[in-house]
Design a protein around this motif. Structure first.
Motif, short mmCIF file in Angstrom:
data_model
loop_
_atom_site.label_atom_id
_atom_site.label_comp_id
_atom_site.label_asym_id
_atom_site.label_seq_id
_atom_site.Cartn_x
_atom_site.Cartn_y
_atom_site.Cartn_z
N PHE A 65 0.46 -1.41 0.18
CA PHE A 65 -0.28 -0.06 -0.20
C PHE A 65 1.43 1.30 0.46
CE2 PHE A 65 -3.33 -3.10 1.63
CZ PHE A 65 -4.14 -2.96 0.89
N ILE A 66 1.62 1.16 0.17
CA ILE A 66 2.78 2.36 0.41
C ILE A 66 3.20 3.08 -0.81
CG2 ILE A 66 4.92 2.99 1.69
CD1 ILE A 66 4.44 1.89 3.79
N LEU A 67 3.69 1.30 -1.02
CA LEU A 67 4.68 1.30 -3.07
C LEU A 67 2.97 2.59 -2.99
CD1 LEU A 67 5.93 -1.41 -4.17
CD2 LEU A 67 6.73 1.11 -4.08
N THR A 68 1.82 1.87 -3.36
CA THR A 68 0.70 2.52 -3.86
C THR A 68 0.59 4.16 -3.62
OG1 THR A 68 -0.76 0.11 -3.38
CG2 THR A 68 -1.99 1.99 -4.68
N VAL A 69 0.43 4.42 -2.77
CA VAL A 69 0.28 5.75 -2.48
C VAL A 69 1.48 5.95 -2.91
CG1 VAL A 69 -0.17 7.34 -0.17
CG2 VAL A 69 -1.21 4.98 0.05
N ALA A 70 2.63 5.70 -3.12
CA ALA A 70 3.95 6.56 -3.11
C ALA A 70 3.78 6.46 -4.53
CB ALA A 70 5.27 6.00 -2.60
N ALA A 71 3.17 5.53 -5.40
CA ALA A 71 3.15 6.14 -7.12
C ALA A 71 1.92 7.20 -6.77
CB ALA A 71 2.76 5.20 -7.22
N CYS A 72 0.75 7.27 -6.61
CA CYS A 72 0.12 8.29 -6.54
C CYS A 72 0.29 9.42 -6.14
CB CYS A 72 -1.34 8.26 -5.65
SG CYS A 72 -2.28 6.60 -5.55
N GLU A 73 1.06 9.58 -5.13
CA GLU A 73 2.19 11.17 -5.24
C GLU A 73 2.92 11.41 -5.68
OE1 GLU A 73 4.11 10.59 -1.54
OE2 GLU A 73 5.30 11.92 -1.88
N ALA A 74 3.63 10.45 -5.91
CA ALA A 74 4.66 11.57 -7.00
C ALA A 74 3.98 12.12 -7.97
CB ALA A 74 5.66 10.04 -8.00
N ALA A 75 2.36 11.52 -8.89
CA ALA A 75 1.87 11.41 -10.20
C ALA A 75 1.39 12.75 -9.55
CB ALA A 75 0.78 10.62 -10.24
N LEU A 76 0.94 12.89 -8.27
CA LEU A 76 0.11 14.49 -8.28
C LEU A 76 1.45 15.25 -7.74
CD1 LEU A 76 -2.80 13.33 -6.48
CD2 LEU A 76 -2.72 14.60 -8.03
N GLY A 77 2.30 15.02 -6.92
CA GLY A 77 3.33 16.16 -6.44
C GLY A 77 3.19 16.75 -7.70
N LEU A 78 4.11 15.67 -9.24
CA LEU A 78 5.14 15.81 -9.88
C LEU A 78 4.11 17.52 -11.06
CD1 LEU A 78 7.20 12.92 -10.94
CD2 LEU A 78 7.68 15.45 -10.16
N ALA A 79 2.90 16.57 -10.68
CA ALA A 79 1.67 17.60 -11.95
C ALA A 79 1.90 18.94 -11.06
CB ALA A 79 0.35 17.00 -12.04
N LEU A 80 1.47 18.90 -9.29
CA LEU A 80 1.58 20.10 -8.90
C LEU A 80 3.34 21.09 -9.51
CD1 LEU A 80 -0.13 18.87 -5.80
CD2 LEU A 80 -0.72 21.08 -7.58
N ILE A 81 3.84 20.34 -8.50
CA ILE A 81 5.56 20.87 -9.53
C ILE A 81 5.47 21.71 -10.44
CG2 ILE A 81 7.92 20.88 -9.82
CD1 ILE A 81 7.18 18.50 -7.50
N LEU A 82 5.23 21.05 -11.44
CA LEU A 82 5.02 21.38 -12.49
C LEU A 82 4.55 22.82 -13.00
CD1 LEU A 82 4.62 18.86 -15.63
CD2 LEU A 82 6.38 20.67 -15.46
N GLY A 83 3.25 22.98 -12.60
CA GLY A 83 2.03 23.43 -12.24
C GLY A 83 2.74 24.92 -11.96
N LEU A 84 3.62 24.59 -10.68
CA LEU A 84 4.53 26.00 -10.15
C LEU A 84 5.47 26.39 -11.39
CD1 LEU A 84 4.15 24.39 -5.76
CD2 LEU A 84 2.20 26.26 -7.43
#
Lengths: 165, 235, 665
Positions: A65-84
């Motif tokens: 589950f940690i792997l799963t959440v980390a993957a989600c987090e990476a996807a969203l985080g990178l999208a946000l970072i790109l937006g910023l």
């Protein structure tokens, strides 16, 4: 002692602490994210070790589950970072400090003095402002104005004229 | 152990503070060495020699590359150091008897996440090193806080658990009832198998798996919605 | 007629104006515009027709539901329970909105709805082109609704609600031109002065409730057993009720010393002055006292006070009216004076129960005739204003009788009726008042009071004739002069304004002959429950001759001073400047009120303001500064950096860990 697995736990704790240092000290948004992933590694290792010590598979399940959440987090985080990044053309996290108290300086680091200003190039987006709550009532016209607490015309309540359409 | 930790903290401070390259290399070395020494204070794997060698190899790789990742001035290098740390951790997973997780972590992190991160770094930083990567924020405070926590955790590990916990027992919320029965393999031999992990994940944690899958889907849609550059705002 | 039809007609009287008010308020500003007059006209016409049907049918006994020992009790159209506070025998109260009609309300309604129909027709011409046209007609219709509901009330609380309702409409219509500071101030003044009276009225309602355990007219006024029982139980409470009711009536009917709002209310549009401030709303106080006559009968002192208040008001305002130069103000003061006449008549019950009915009859009769001729006078004044470009100062125009023939003739009819020229309506009603006062002056105990009041009334009648014709001669006689605002050729009233004037003039001339000579009005009114039938109705020829002589003398004096020898008036004014000032400045009443009531209140308000600024605000500021002080240090941490927040989280985590390891215990 913790049997054969004490050193695994120690390594997990050390990874966690290293990630924590990185999270706090780095100013690059991507590296902050990577530091968080390092902390997750430490946690995963600890979970696995405990599962192994107890001889059950719950630790492994949790790690999945940690792997799963980390993957989600990476996807969203990178999208946000790109937006910023698209707004400021920089990955520096200190550019995003609009939540600070308004009278504090934008950066307290002396070292940044010689660097280009930290304020983003684009003008600050308009923030909602609270309306003024009431004002000083004027009980009659000949009342001395100096007794009123404020003479600021914006603060003195005057019934606004109906909108001219 | 505390002395080793203190030395590694000093090394971390040297390495994260803005100093000359030589001092930072010394600091990183000191920090890694201190951490490794602290780990040696614990009981390592007691099996055959090859296993012990492999443990120290993987643990050392994970710790050294972790330190380097945190202290590296170049985000690309930092990402690569992180990949190496992931590899080390996966080795330790393997030693703990979970080869599937080791493989999955390598695939997900080294194969997907790291590549994406590197991609973003390349995209964002085409002009070389940026000044904000050269400066650390509040290095002393963070190192002190983190190392205090590390010391507290290690001290706890050393202090508690004089006797190893009885096998096959987890926290029982209801007396007399074994929680998550599918997560408890019958014997040691089946512990490593993918079959028993599958029984645990898709048996005891079936709903959680479904929720996690939904979460992934939502995150994917969210990333698609947020990331692209549009002329008038986001979706 | 079936009960259903009766009830429908009863509900239509207030219902039609209410519907018109709603329609105009909803649709007027956007869709109807000047067409707003049509719903108003139609509603007033329906209302007037229904009221006349009611008048024709309710007496004798056609519609009366139960003619028991207490005589006819009127017809009740039941509505709904508006306020349910439990059963009456448990100390609770149930207030119903019912319509209750009997002879007195039928007469009142006939006058109110007829006059309001004519005024609404006139107003459409008068208000033509005004920006707030729909607003005017919405408020106008709402007023007629409230007035009809007031007259048709079946209990005191309902009466009070619509008492306030007419007050609200009066406020809205006085302040109709709210951009003018004078109009806004006049509206406020009317509202505030009326509050004083409403205070008395509501206290009276409380006392009635605690004494009778009911507010219904049927049990409070028309049930002799209940009245006796309540008098036994609560004699002191019931002694207070008439005085408190009198305060309410004084404010609404503008009696001294609460009359000050009515002259200022002339800031409203003239049709409003004609309808609300001459014919209908201000007579609500008279109606209230006439209606509550059984309560007043218990307290002769209160009745004498009613007469005294009326006499003082009538004389005082007649003296003020002598020197006013504003045509509408002359009429306003004359309205107050005539209301004083009605009050004088209402109080004669103190001189014997046999006079109470005669007094109430005389008062209501004067109310009835006064409603027609005073509305006529105001409307003609409005017509003059309309032609003179909104100039109303009589010194700026004169000799209008050739330019405005219709207005001139109708004004003359109204003025003659008001002055009491023999055989016109005012003559009959005023004469009845003088007759009852004269009869009351023979009473052994209160005779002296009523003798004085009788002579005051006679003098006031002379003054009335004088100032009315002073206004008439100043406006319509003398050299022809127009103010600049009027343009070169002032035009007379257009047909939409002329026809109401003509009809009202006919009423002013003839209504007295129809209803007074034949005693039709008195006989009709005595079908009201709680009024004793009176058998002997005679004419006192000597009194008639006296009052005719007085009226004609007043008119002749006015003619002599303002037509024949025009210098005499200013000569008198310059020879007695103090007396002239006293009258022209309204006995300085506004100034006295200002000094005695307004200034101290204003000082208190300023003191409160200073306390607010220097005490309360300081306390609040101090309390408000405390969190600011406490946060001075921690807010430095709130620097907006993600790393800082992360570090704080980290420290918090460390603290939690320390707690779990027992470091703090």
């Amino acid at each position: 002692m913790t049997g054969d697995y004490g050193s695994f736990l120690a390594v997990g704790a050390a990874m966690f602490a290293l990630g924590g240092v990185g999270f706090v000290t780095r100013r690059n948004m991507i590296l902050i994210f990577l530091s968080a992933e390092l902390m997750l590694h430490g946690v995963s290792l600890t979970l696995l070790t405990f599962g192994r010590m107890h001889g059950n598979l719950e630790g492994q399940s949790f790690t999945i589950f940690i792997l799963t959440v980390a993957a989600c987090e990476a996807a969203l985080g990178l999208a946000l970072i790109l937006g910023l990044y698209q707004r400021t053309k920089s990955l520096d996290v200190e550019l995003w400090s609009h939540l600070r108290e308004s009278d504090l300086p934008p950066s307290v680091l002396e070292l940044d003095k010689d660097q280009p200003p930290l304020e983003p190039e684009s003008p600050e987006p308009p923030m909602p402002r609270l309306t003024k709550a009431g004002g000083v009532p004027i009980i009659d016209d000949d009342f001395p104005a100096e007794l009123a607490r404020t003479t600021d015309p914006r603060l003195i309540y005057t019934p606004s004229a109906p909108d001219e359409e | 152990m505390f002395a080793a930790l203190g030395a590694s903290a000093a090394g971390m401070w040297l390495a994260t503070s803005p100093r000359a390259v030589r001092l930072r290399v010394i600091g990183a070395t000191l920090a890694s060495a201190g951490l490794i020494v602290a780990v040696t204070m614990f009981d390592g794997p007691s099996g055959e020699l090859a296993q012990r060698i492999m443990f120290w190899l993987f643990a050392g790789a994970a710790l050294v590359s972790g330190v380097c990742m945190v202290t590296s001035r170049d985000p690309v290098y930092a990402a690569l150091w992180f990949a190496l740390a992931t590899l080390g951790v996966c080795g330790l997973f393997m030693l703990l008897g979970s080869p599937f997780l080791a493989a999955a972590t390598i695939i997900v992190y080294a194969g997907a996440i790291i590549v994406t991160f590197l991609f973003v770094i390349m995209l964002a930083q085409q002009t070389g090193l940026s000044f904000y990567d050269q400066r650390a924020r509040t290095p002393v405070m963070s190192v002190v806080a983190s190392w205090l926590m590390l010391a507290a955790i290690m001290w706890t590990f050393q202090r508690v658990g004089a006797a190893p916990p009885p096998a096959n027992e987890g926290p029982a919320l209801v007396a007399g009832e074994i929680p998550n029965p599918l997560s408890r393999p019958a014997d040691e031999a089946t512990f490593h198998t993918l079959r028993s992990l599958g029984r645990s994940v898709f048996g005891d944690y079936l709903y959680a798996v479904e929720i996690a899958g939904t979460l992934l889907l939502v995150a994917g849609i969210g990333a698609i919605a947020i990331a692209p550059r549009r002329t008038e705002g986001t979706i | 007629m079936s009960p259903e039809a009766q009830h429908t007609i009863l509900w239509l009287i207030p219902g039609a104006p209410l519907a018109a008010a709603i329609i105009i308020a909803l649709l007027g500003p956007k869709w109807l515009g000047e067409r707003s007059r049509w719903p108003c006209w139609i509603a007033q016409a329906i209302s007037a027709v229904c009221a006349l049907v009611l008048l024709a049918n309710i007496v004798p006994n056609n519609w009366v539901q139960a003619a028991d020992d207490n005589g006819p009790v009127g017809v009740v159209a039941s509505g709904y329970t508006w306020l349910d506070l439990g059963q009456a025998d448990d100390g609770g109260m149930q207030v119903r909105i019912d319509l209750r009609a009997d002879a007195i309300s039928a007469l009142m309604l006939a006058m109110v709805t007829t006059v309001s129909f004519l005024v609404s027709v006139f107003a459409a011409g008068y208000m033509h082109g005004d920006r707030g046209f729909p607003r005017f007609f919405a408020a106008f219709s709402l007023f007629v609704f409230s007035m009809c509901m007031l007259v048709l009330s079946s209990n005191y609380l309902q009466l009070y609600i619509f008492w306030e309702g007419v007050g609200l409409c009066s406020y809205l219509l006085i302040g109709y031109w709210y951009e003018r500071p004078a109009a806004a101030a006049a509206a406020k003044k009317a509202f505030v002065v009326n509050r004083i009276g409403d205070m008395g009225f509501i206290l009276a309602i409380f006392l009635i409730w605690t004494s009778f355990n009911s507010l219904d007219f049927s049990s409070v006024l028309f049930d002799a057993d209940q009245m006796r029982f309540a008098l036994d139980q609560h004699p002191n409470r019931l002694a207070w009720v008439p005085f408190l009711l009198l305060i309410g009536a004084m404010a609404k009917s503008a009696q001294f010393p609460l009359h000050v709002w009515l002259p200022d209310a002339m800031e409203g549009p003239t049709p409003v002055s004609a309808l609300i401030h001459a014919a209908t709303m201000v007579t609500a106080g008279v109606y209230l006292i006439a209606r509550s006559m059984p309560l007043f009968m218990n307290v002769p002192d209160a009745q004498v006070l009613v007469s005294v208040v009326g006499a003082v008001t009538a004389l005082l305002t007649a003296l003020i009216a002598l020197t006013q130069n504003d045509l509408k103000r002359v009429l306003a003061y004359s309205t107050v004076s005539q209301l004083g006449f009605m009050f004088m008549a209402l109080g004669v019950g103190a001189a014997g129960a046999h006079l109470a009915t005669a007094g109430a009859t005389a008062g209501m009769f004067h109310l009835f005739t006064h409603g027609f001729f005073k509305a006529l006078l105001f409307l003609t004044a409005g017509s003059v204003m309309h032609s003179m470009g909104d100039v109303i100062d009589m010194r700026r125009f004169s000799g209008l009788r050739r330019a405005l023939p219709i207005t001139h003739w109708t004004f003359l009819c109204g003025a003659a009726a008001l002055a009491g020229v023999p055989l016109l309506s005012g003559f009959w009603s005023k004469d009845e008042i003088l007759v009852v006062l004269h009869e009351a002056s023979e009473h052994p105990q209160y005779g002296n009071y009523f003798a004085t009041i009788y002579w005051i009334a006679t003098i006031t009648a002379a003054l009335t004739a004088f100032y009315t014709f002073r206004a008439y001669f100043m406006t319509f006689w003398g050299p022809e002069r127009f103010p600049a605002e009027a343009g070169h050729h002032p035009h007379d009233a257009p047909p939409v304004m002329a026809w109401p004037l003509r009809l009202l003039a006919v009423a002013a001339l003839g209504i007295g002959l129809v209803t007074g000579v034949t005693h039709w009005f008195a006989r009709y009114l005595q079908h009201t429950p709680s009024m004793e039938p009176e058998e002997h109705m005679v004419f006192h020829v000597d009194l008639m001759v006296l009052s005719s002589a007085v009226a004609l003398a007043g008119i002749a004096a006015a003619w002599w001073m303002y037509v024949r020898r025009t210098g005499v008036a200013s000569g008198v004014a310059s020879r007695a400047p103090f007396l002239y000032d006293l009258s022209a400045k309204k006995f300085f009443l506004d100034e006295i009120y200002n000094a005695v009531i307004v200034l101290p209140l204003r000082l208190v308000a300023k003191l409160m303001y200073l306390i607010d600024v220097f005490v309360i605000d300081r306390i609040v500021d101090t309390v408000g500064a405390l969190p600011r002080l406490l946060s001075a240090g921690p807010r430095l941490l709130h620097a907006g950096f993600v790393s800082n927040y992360a570090l704080m989280m980290w420290v918090g985590l460390l603290a939690c860990l320390g707690y779990m390891l027992g470091l703090f215990s």
